[in-house]
Write an enzyme that holds these catalytic residues in place. Sequence first.
Site: not given
Length: 244
Positions: A78-79, A81-82, A152, A154, A165, A167, A183
């Site tokens: 993935g990219d 995320t927060y 999300a 990842g 995993g 979020a 993302c």
Amino acid sequence: MHECWKVNVGRIGYQRAWELQKRIVAARKLALISDVLLLCEHPHVITMGRNGRAEHLLASETMLRARAVEFQATNRGGDITYHGPGQIVAYPILNLAEIRRDVGWYVRQLEEAMIRTTAEYGIMAERREGRTGIWVGVAEASGAPNEEKLGAIGVHISRWVTSHGLAYNVSTDLSYFDLIVPCGIAGKRATSLTRLLDRQIEMDDVAPRLVHHLGECFGRTMRAVSHVELESILAARETSVAVA
């Protein structure tokens, strides 16, 4: 059904949680422990996956420091995320060789667990082709349709043992997502159960539902194990391996 230990570690720093995951993964690869589901909540942190692009971080180092937000590069897919307070983070450490050797299927089951959890609150969440995570359709003030991301995903998989995993936004302060392109998808916003329902939703209400659906999706009986008990078991297993 096979057993999975559900371990709620509470509020924990991202790096500390990652180190714990790595210890569990090592023990799981050697079949020293059962599958494990770590549940936690992180202090403010932005994480970048293996496929992340630097331009998707919109905040400067100064801005991150001012808002007490850490930045971590990770080995998950993935990219960007927060993670932060009000968000359930679930890290399943599962041996897919004993469940199903199919990465795409695994990701879809993580989505399915979040979709089922969301349905319990009367909200229909959906997948979107070509994107991971779950999405909710919303109407703009103009009446135009839009979609927002509620959960999300990842993951990282090594020798069929999973880590990282999902979020799931329960009562997250969504303003922190303004620091990134969530993302890596421009023009899409994050949302939360609290925002969608226009009332405060508690983490303690949502977490058991999510755990139940994860157990269903992976055919696992969930057994609560304390963080202290997990640490003790890991230490004993690690010592036995070192001695051997």
